[in-house]
Design a protein around this motif. Sequence first.
Motif, PDB file in Angstrom:
ATOM      1  N   THR A   1     -23.888  18.451  33.002  1.00  0.00           N
ATOM      2  CA  THR A   1     -24.333  17.765  31.796  1.00  0.00           C
ATOM      3  C   THR A   1     -23.088  17.319  31.053  1.00  0.00           C
ATOM      4  OG1 THR A   1     -26.313  19.157  31.652  1.00  0.00           O
ATOM      5  CG2 THR A   1     -25.636  18.013  29.641  1.00  0.00           C
ATOM      6  N   ALA A   2     -22.958  16.031  30.821  1.00  0.00           N
ATOM      7  CA  ALA A   2     -21.777  15.495  30.141  1.00  0.00           C
ATOM      8  C   ALA A   2     -21.521  16.247  28.840  1.00  0.00           C
ATOM      9  CB  ALA A   2     -21.956  14.004  29.873  1.00  0.00           C
TER      10      ALA A   2
ATOM     11  N   VAL B   1     -24.689  19.016  39.798  1.00  0.00           N
ATOM     12  CA  VAL B   1     -25.293  18.334  38.663  1.00  0.00           C
ATOM     13  C   VAL B   1     -24.776  18.989  37.386  1.00  0.00           C
ATOM     14  CG1 VAL B   1     -27.438  17.724  37.495  1.00  0.00           C
ATOM     15  CG2 VAL B   1     -27.341  17.754  39.997  1.00  0.00           C
TER      16      VAL B   1
ATOM     17  N   SER C   1     -19.119  13.695  33.012  1.00  0.00           N
ATOM     18  CA  SER C   1     -20.342  12.988  33.400  1.00  0.00           C
ATOM     19  C   SER C   1     -21.229  13.989  34.135  1.00  0.00           C
ATOM     20  CB  SER C   1     -20.000  11.803  34.319  1.00  0.00           C
ATOM     21  OG  SER C   1     -19.542  12.268  35.578  1.00  0.00           O
ATOM     22  N   THR C   2     -22.242  13.498  34.800  1.00  0.00           N
ATOM     23  CA  THR C   2     -23.137  14.389  35.533  1.00  0.00           C
ATOM     24  C   THR C   2     -22.528  14.873  36.846  1.00  0.00           C
ATOM     25  OG1 THR C   2     -24.211  12.494  36.557  1.00  0.00           O
ATOM     26  CG2 THR C   2     -25.223  13.384  34.551  1.00  0.00           C
ATOM     27  N   SER C   3     -21.355  14.348  37.213  1.00  0.00           N
ATOM     28  CA  SER C   3     -20.741  14.767  38.480  1.00  0.00           C
ATOM     29  C   SER C   3     -19.236  15.018  38.409  1.00  0.00           C
ATOM     30  CB  SER C   3     -21.015  13.719  39.569  1.00  0.00           C
ATOM     31  OG  SER C   3     -20.429  12.482  39.206  1.00  0.00           O
TER      32      SER C   3
END
Length: 136
Positions: free
Chosen positions: A87-88, A85, A121-123
């Motif tokens: 954070t962009a 996880v 992105s988140t991934s």
Amino acid sequence: MADISVTPSAVVAGANSAQDHGTAGETITAGKAVYKSATTKKWMLADSNSATAAARQAGGIALNGASDGQPITVHKSGDLTVGAVLTAGQAVYLSDTAGGLCLLADVGAGEYVCLIGLAKSTSVLAVDIQFPGVSL
């Protein structure tokens, strides 16, 4: 220090991935930061506070797991799904845990700064390794 929890089975290179193929010099898990030993020419776990100067500068992220002497593919730059996880927009750095990734707040005094990339992105991590050769 709190490392980013990468899921090895979820590590996938993007279409723009620049890769290198070689041999592991120790047991390496997918998603770990690695460097290429100038002596053995094998990929080893990178570490921001290693006594070995070359280990402080990651050369990429392992795309597969391997033991000493086995083939390994290393993601050197481009998009990488890390199964963590993120954070962009957040920067991801080499950790003082062998092969680990962390946020800047977790890079401590005496550790060498090695930027691994920025979260798209988140991934997905946009890997673009930068090593200024300075410690905090």
